[in-house]
Scaffold this motif. Structure first.
Motif: not given
Ligand code: HEM
Ligand SMILES: N/C(=N/c1cccc(CO[C@@H]2CCNC2)c1)c1cccs1
Length: 359
Positions: A188-210
């Protein structure tokens, strides 16, 4: 005695508003007031009908001076759990709230109302979490805002995986001080991994809950205090991108974002913090949209609030607000809110913080 009279005074004021705004007959109002007066004389309290409870919760939202999202005050789903006192049943009602509100990303504004504080001041149910979904805070990782509560959870036997994004357990208590904690089912936990439309944000390893579900405020309706009444709407992007990820005493991500963008962080005048903030907030908005999770940008939210001001004006209601909270933390002067004053009078029904000594 005066507490009884206080409840009666608040009850009558609430019932007048409830009957007037719902265009209900005066004779029914007077009969209801008579019955409530009798009930308060006999028991020092009274029981709201479901309709009174539901409308009271909506009024509390409409009266929340710090809330920019009030246009939709009349669209609130109310779960009436006033007969639920068993801790396992309370825990299941909280899981149900998370699941219902998430709605696979199409978030529904929802409140679950557990039994009210009794006339003798005892609370049948206490929720210890600040929000139903929140990340743990450890000495060197996670959300610093959760450090104290995380230590409390660990004292109960909970152990986190020590990642920067461990969802905390739900912790609830009954009037006897019995305490129950449970990990929230991952289903029941929905989370969103954070990416950027132009830059590669994967190295930040960010996410937040819905879904933000506030579980430590008191809902007061007509003199009755609902001390366990978790409520949710959806996030405004800046809450995540300009505060939770950006504050130096939260996830403090602006330097990492600036470096990723190749900005010169040695000079304030380069406004590297401001550029990093904008790109981080663009990433949050982009990511929630990509994952089909409701999120409002601060410009749209301001526009919606402006419509709320107009609808309140049309309804001949005096609008109250807290300017310092209503202005968004990113580009505040782009919002009309910044350019007008607000009357910060506290109306009731409303949501209140728990007083410190009651902890
Ligand atoms: C539907 C979407 C909603 C949005 C986008 C929204 C947005 C916000 C934002 C941005 C804040 C400031 C939070 C902060 O700066 O930490 C806030 C505060 C608040 N909101 Fe809303 N809100 C929504 C729905 C609701 C609902 C459904 C309720 C209750 C039924 C509510 C009650 C409140 C209260 C009581 C505060 C003040 C909290 C405090 O004093 O700490 N809001 N809202
Ligand atoms: N978007 C939201 N944001 C918040 C609303 C109320 C409170 C908070 C968190 O408040 C903390 C205490 C002061 N700032 C952080 C966030 C909502 C949560 C529940 C319904 S809407």
């Amino acid at each position: 005695d005066d507490t009884m009279n206080d409840v009666l005074k608040e009850a009558i004021h609430f019932l007048h508003t409830y009957y007037e705004e719902n265009k209900l007959p005066i004779n029914e109002r007077d009969a209801r007031i008579e019955a409530v007066t009798k009930e308060i004389e006999e028991t020092k309290t009274y029981t709201h009908t479901f309709e009174e409870l539901s409308y009271g919760a909506k009024l509390a939202w409409r009266n929340s001076n710090r809330c920019i999202g009030r246009l939709f005050w009349n669209q609130l789903h109310v779960f009436d759990e006033r007969d639920t006192t068993n801790l396992e049943d309370v825990m299941n009602a909280l899981f149900r709230h998370i699941d219902y509100a998430t709605n696979d990303g199409k978030i529904r504004s929802t409140i679950t109302i557990f039994p009210a504080k009794r006339p003798d001041g005892t609370e049948p149910i206490r929720l210890r979490n600040h929000q139903l979904l929140r990340y743990a805070g450890y000495d060197t990782t996670g959300d610093p805002a959760s450090r104290t509560f995380t230590k409390f959870c660990e004292s109960l036997g909970w152990q986190g995986a020590k990642t920067p994004f461990d969802i905390l357990p739900l912790v609830i208590e009954n009037e006897h001080g019995d305490c129950l904690w449970r990990n929230i089912p991952s289903s029941i936990i929905r989370e969103v991994p954070i990416t950027h439309p132009e830059y590669d944000f994967t190295s930040l390893q960010l996410q937040w809950y819905a879904v933000p579900i506030i579980s430590d405020m008191i809902l007061e309706i007509g003199g009755i205090e609902y001390t366990a009444a978790p409520f949710n709407g959806w996030y405004m992007g800046t809450e995540i991108g300009a505060r939770n990820f950006a504050d130096t005493d939260r996830y403090n991500q602006l330097p990492a974002v600036a470096h990723l963008l190749g900005l010169d962080t040695s000079s304030n005048r380069a406004l590297w913090q401001d550029r990093a903030l904008v790109e981080l907030n663009i990433a949050v908005l982009h990511s929630y949209e990509q994952h089909g999770v409701t999120l409002v940008d601060h410009h749209t939210a301001s526009k919606q609030f402006e419509i709320f001001e107009k609808t309140e004006e049309k309804a001949c209601r005096h609008i109250t607000g807290n300017w310092t909270w209503l202005i968004p933390p990113l580009s505040p002067a782009t919002s009309h809110i910044f350019h007008r004053p607000f009357d910060n009078t506290t109306l009731k029904p409303n949501f209140f913080y728990r007083k410190k000594e009651q902890t």
